[in-house]
Design a protein around this motif. Sequence first.
Motif, PDB file in Angstrom:
ATOM      1  N   GLY A 176      45.668  33.578  45.728  1.00  0.00           N
ATOM      2  CA  GLY A 176      44.581  32.741  46.221  1.00  0.00           C
ATOM      3  C   GLY A 176      43.784  32.077  45.118  1.00  0.00           C
ATOM      4  O   GLY A 176      43.141  31.046  45.330  1.00  0.00           O
ATOM      5  N   LEU A 177      43.817  32.655  43.905  1.00  0.00           N
ATOM      6  CA  LEU A 177      43.078  32.082  42.779  1.00  0.00           C
ATOM      7  C   LEU A 177      43.680  30.758  42.307  1.00  0.00           C
ATOM      8  O   LEU A 177      42.994  29.943  41.694  1.00  0.00           O
ATOM      9  N   PHE A 178      44.963  30.543  42.586  1.00  0.00           N
ATOM     10  CA  PHE A 178      45.653  29.370  42.044  1.00  0.00           C
ATOM     11  C   PHE A 178      45.784  28.217  43.044  1.00  0.00           C
ATOM     12  O   PHE A 178      46.220  27.138  42.678  1.00  0.00           O
ATOM     13  N   CYS A 484      38.726  30.295  49.111  1.00  0.00           N
ATOM     14  CA  CYS A 484      37.431  29.795  49.568  1.00  0.00           C
ATOM     15  C   CYS A 484      36.289  30.414  48.763  1.00  0.00           C
ATOM     16  O   CYS A 484      35.355  29.722  48.363  1.00  0.00           O
ATOM     17  N   ILE A 485      36.365  31.723  48.514  1.00  0.00           N
ATOM     18  CA  ILE A 485      35.336  32.409  47.727  1.00  0.00           C
ATOM     19  C   ILE A 485      35.271  31.831  46.316  1.00  0.00           C
ATOM     20  O   ILE A 485      34.191  31.657  45.748  1.00  0.00           O
ATOM     21  N   LEU A 486      36.439  31.508  45.743  1.00  0.00           N
ATOM     22  CA  LEU A 486      36.470  30.921  44.404  1.00  0.00           C
ATOM     23  C   LEU A 486      35.746  29.576  44.387  1.00  0.00           C
ATOM     24  O   LEU A 486      34.984  29.276  43.456  1.00  0.00           O
ATOM     25  N   MET A 487      35.952  28.755  45.423  1.00  0.00           N
ATOM     26  CA  MET A 487      35.267  27.463  45.476  1.00  0.00           C
ATOM     27  C   MET A 487      33.755  27.643  45.613  1.00  0.00           C
ATOM     28  O   MET A 487      32.969  26.903  45.008  1.00  0.00           O
ATOM     29  N   LEU A 497      25.287  25.629  35.408  1.00  0.00           N
ATOM     30  CA  LEU A 497      25.873  25.173  34.139  1.00  0.00           C
ATOM     31  C   LEU A 497      26.747  26.245  33.491  1.00  0.00           C
ATOM     32  O   LEU A 497      26.752  26.411  32.280  1.00  0.00           O
ATOM     33  N   THR A 498      27.489  26.958  34.334  1.00  0.00           N
ATOM     34  CA  THR A 498      28.404  27.991  33.839  1.00  0.00           C
ATOM     35  C   THR A 498      29.806  27.407  33.720  1.00  0.00           C
ATOM     36  O   THR A 498      30.259  26.660  34.587  1.00  0.00           O
ATOM     37  N   SER A 499      30.505  27.759  32.683  1.00  0.00           N
ATOM     38  CA  SER A 499      31.838  27.221  32.416  1.00  0.00           C
ATOM     39  C   SER A 499      32.826  27.595  33.517  1.00  0.00           C
ATOM     40  O   SER A 499      32.902  28.760  33.923  1.00  0.00           O
ATOM     41  N   PRO A 500      33.619  26.633  34.028  1.00  0.00           N
ATOM     42  CA  PRO A 500      34.652  26.947  35.026  1.00  0.00           C
ATOM     43  C   PRO A 500      35.680  27.958  34.512  1.00  0.00           C
ATOM     44  O   PRO A 500      36.187  28.775  35.281  1.00  0.00           O
ATOM     45  N   LYS A 501      35.995  27.889  33.201  1.00  0.00           N
ATOM     46  CA  LYS A 501      36.940  28.861  32.637  1.00  0.00           C
ATOM     47  C   LYS A 501      36.362  30.273  32.714  1.00  0.00           C
ATOM     48  O   LYS A 501      37.075  31.231  33.044  1.00  0.00           O
ATOM     49  N   ALA A 502      35.067  30.407  32.395  1.00  0.00           N
ATOM     50  CA  ALA A 502      34.421  31.718  32.492  1.00  0.00           C
ATOM     51  C   ALA A 502      34.404  32.195  33.937  1.00  0.00           C
ATOM     52  O   ALA A 502      34.610  33.388  34.218  1.00  0.00           O
ATOM     53  N   MET A 503      34.178  31.276  34.866  1.00  0.00           N
ATOM     54  CA  MET A 503      34.149  31.626  36.287  1.00  0.00           C
ATOM     55  C   MET A 503      35.521  32.096  36.759  1.00  0.00           C
ATOM     56  O   MET A 503      35.643  33.100  37.466  1.00  0.00           O
ATOM     57  N   LEU A 504      36.572  31.356  36.368  1.00  0.00           N
ATOM     58  CA  LEU A 504      37.925  31.710  36.798  1.00  0.00           C
ATOM     59  C   LEU A 504      38.345  33.057  36.226  1.00  0.00           C
ATOM     60  O   LEU A 504      38.925  33.895  36.935  1.00  0.00           O
ATOM     61  N   LEU A 505      38.047  33.290  34.948  1.00  0.00           N
ATOM     62  CA  LEU A 505      38.391  34.568  34.339  1.00  0.00           C
ATOM     63  C   LEU A 505      37.610  35.705  34.997  1.00  0.00           C
ATOM     64  O   LEU A 505      38.171  36.777  35.270  1.00  0.00           O
ATOM     65  N   SER A 506      36.327  35.490  35.276  1.00  0.00           N
ATOM     66  CA  SER A 506      35.517  36.509  35.941  1.00  0.00           C
ATOM     67  C   SER A 506      36.057  36.816  37.331  1.00  0.00           C
ATOM     68  O   SER A 506      36.134  37.975  37.746  1.00  0.00           O
ATOM     69  N   GLN A 507      36.451  35.763  38.034  1.00  0.00           N
ATOM     70  CA  GLN A 507      37.008  35.947  39.376  1.00  0.00           C
ATOM     71  C   GLN A 507      38.323  36.716  39.304  1.00  0.00           C
ATOM     72  O   GLN A 507      38.588  37.598  40.143  1.00  0.00           O
ATOM     73  N   ALA A 508      39.161  36.409  38.318  1.00  0.00           N
ATOM     74  CA  ALA A 508      40.442  37.105  38.173  1.00  0.00           C
ATOM     75  C   ALA A 508      40.240  38.582  37.848  1.00  0.00           C
ATOM     76  O   ALA A 508      40.897  39.453  38.433  1.00  0.00           O
ATOM     77  N   VAL A 509      39.314  38.876  36.919  1.00  0.00           N
ATOM     78  CA  VAL A 509      39.035  40.271  36.568  1.00  0.00           C
ATOM     79  C   VAL A 509      38.472  41.015  37.776  1.00  0.00           C
ATOM     80  O   VAL A 509      38.867  42.150  38.074  1.00  0.00           O
ATOM     81  N   GLY A 510      37.539  40.371  38.504  1.00  0.00           N
ATOM     82  CA  GLY A 510      36.960  41.002  39.689  1.00  0.00           C
ATOM     83  C   GLY A 510      37.988  41.240  40.777  1.00  0.00           C
ATOM     84  O   GLY A 510      37.974  42.285  41.445  1.00  0.00           O
TER      85      GLY A 510
END
Length: 673
Positions: A176-178, A484-487, A497-510
Amino acid sequence: MNDIENKSGDVKKVQISEQDEMVQELEEGTHEDSESLQPWNKQITLRGFIASILIGSIFSVVAMKLNLTTGITPHFNVSSALLAFVFIRTWTKVLQKTGIVSVPFTKQENTMIQTCSAACYSIAVGGGFGSYLLGMNKKTFEQSGGTNIVGNSPSSIKEPGIGWMIGFLFLVCFIGLFVLIPLRKILIIDYKLAFPSGMASAVLINGFHGRGDKMAKKQVNGFIKSFCSSFLWGFFQWFYTAKEECGFLQFPTFGLQARKQKFYFDFSLTYVGTGMICPHIVNFSLLIGAVLSYGMMWPLIGRLKGDWFPRDIPESSMNSLDGYKVFLSIALLLGDGLYNFVKVVSVTLINIHSKLNRKNQNSVAGINQDKSLTDLRQDEAFIKENIPLWLAATGYTILAILSVISIPFIFPELKWYFVLMAYIFTPPLAFCNAYGAGLTDMNLCYNYGKVGLFIVAALSGKEHGVLAAMAACGLFKSIINVSCILMQDFKTGHLTLTSPKAMLLSQAVGTALGCVVSPLSFFLFYKAFDIGNPNGEFKAPFAIIYRNLAIIGVQGFSSLPKHCLQICYGFFAFGVVLNLVKDLSPKKIGKWIPIPAAMAIPFFIGGYFAIDMCVGSLMVFVWTKVNSKKAELMVPVVASGLICGEGIWILPASVLALAKVRPPICMKFLAGQ
């Protein structure tokens, strides 16, 4: 908000005026942080991940308890952002007292922690532990009629296991992350979708970092007090529960006859706190549903024993009174779900069409829409660090291939071509769902899951259809839900103003953390308590509902008791009409019309938890009347403390139960005559 698995968040309709207030607060919060932004790898910290693990694990246990008792779980975004703020501020204060200077705590780090912890506990909320996964076990098989029901064969049983659950969740959640990464700019910037829950989280985080230490100290103290009170109250109640029917849970608040009809206050601070977070209309709808079912319908239908259903079968049989309880609640849920599905898809298509027309007109006329400095800064931060398209395509393809190969080994009944079909059709469905959630704040992943359930049930046949259908439901629902949660989290990151890369990595780790923590939390309850007992505390009502949905998909309506189908038609229509009237009525009237999906939950489990949640609503109402500013500041804090305190008590209570340590006292109430 998933048939009320998270319905309290889904039913929120953020009005235009409220969104304008949010935007104003966001602009004020953004200007405070306008000097320079850290690169994405600086926004992710070790202490942030430690905080995420603790917060995500806490809310996984809390969410699991709510799933296995009533199935109602509110959004914990506010609570997780608050706990992140409390945890890191406490951390830095302790280090300062020891003479160690720590890195400043920024709103970007706060967003990263909230995202990671939310991704973790969202697996417990939407992973199906209280619905389709639990619906596969032997106890739910027997409750749904056993071998007396066509299609409900012993081969449709699969007992819970840590290994296969973790493997299945990794396969269906991670993909779902991709799904929507290539469309993040379109959804967030081009279409300017509000994603009200994500916007609300951003407002909260900006507020935390703009109110000052004095306000933060008040919130921390309020949280600690309510947390400790709730934890100690859970500990105190435990002393009086030596046997199953003992304790404060058995207190006949409104009399023994009302207690028999499941109307009582059960002294659960978890549900009082949940009621404080949920909108008033949700709690009101729950109470109306309880009065309609256990106060009126079930006593009347119960008198028809021997006419509508046999006298010599237990009430818990699907051919007895429980059949009406389950299938009427299903009809109401389906009526509400179908209406909202059609509504959101229609709004989505109309909105997309109008935006495309407007874009064409603007391009022809050469019109450039002006944006504020704040908007430009947010857009620049969001698109500055590109997430490559090949990453999304490669990740989705690899995980799809692994799933097509691996899932049939976990569920032999679910053939590989059904899995392949799901991965072909879920990307457009995920886009529709995310777009609709961006407009209305309604995440309808559970409706897409039911569509997959019915299709696979009909195609798989009576021998293996039930198990295959429930597994397919999880596959569709999980992929669409995670995307949907990722969006929503991307929207929060865009506004803080948080980096999308940081968000994606945080979401993946979570997500990875949730795929491990959630099954472990589930088994903590499954081994220590009697899960699925309709007369116990952990009723897990959605397990029987999802299994019966699969049975209906396999064999039709032949298993329903007498006149049940006709009443189901009426309740299905009632769910559609009630939603229609709610939407067409003036706002002053519509806000008081109950929500059908919320009304359906007490049909099976009673009204005791609805009373708890209404007590929470009453507390918020009175507090707001007395001191509205303090209530706005402290209600989320106190509610979070009440939910977390009693929720955390479950951990020592489970350990004591596994160690066969019994409470010393049984408190029970009997009639005087």
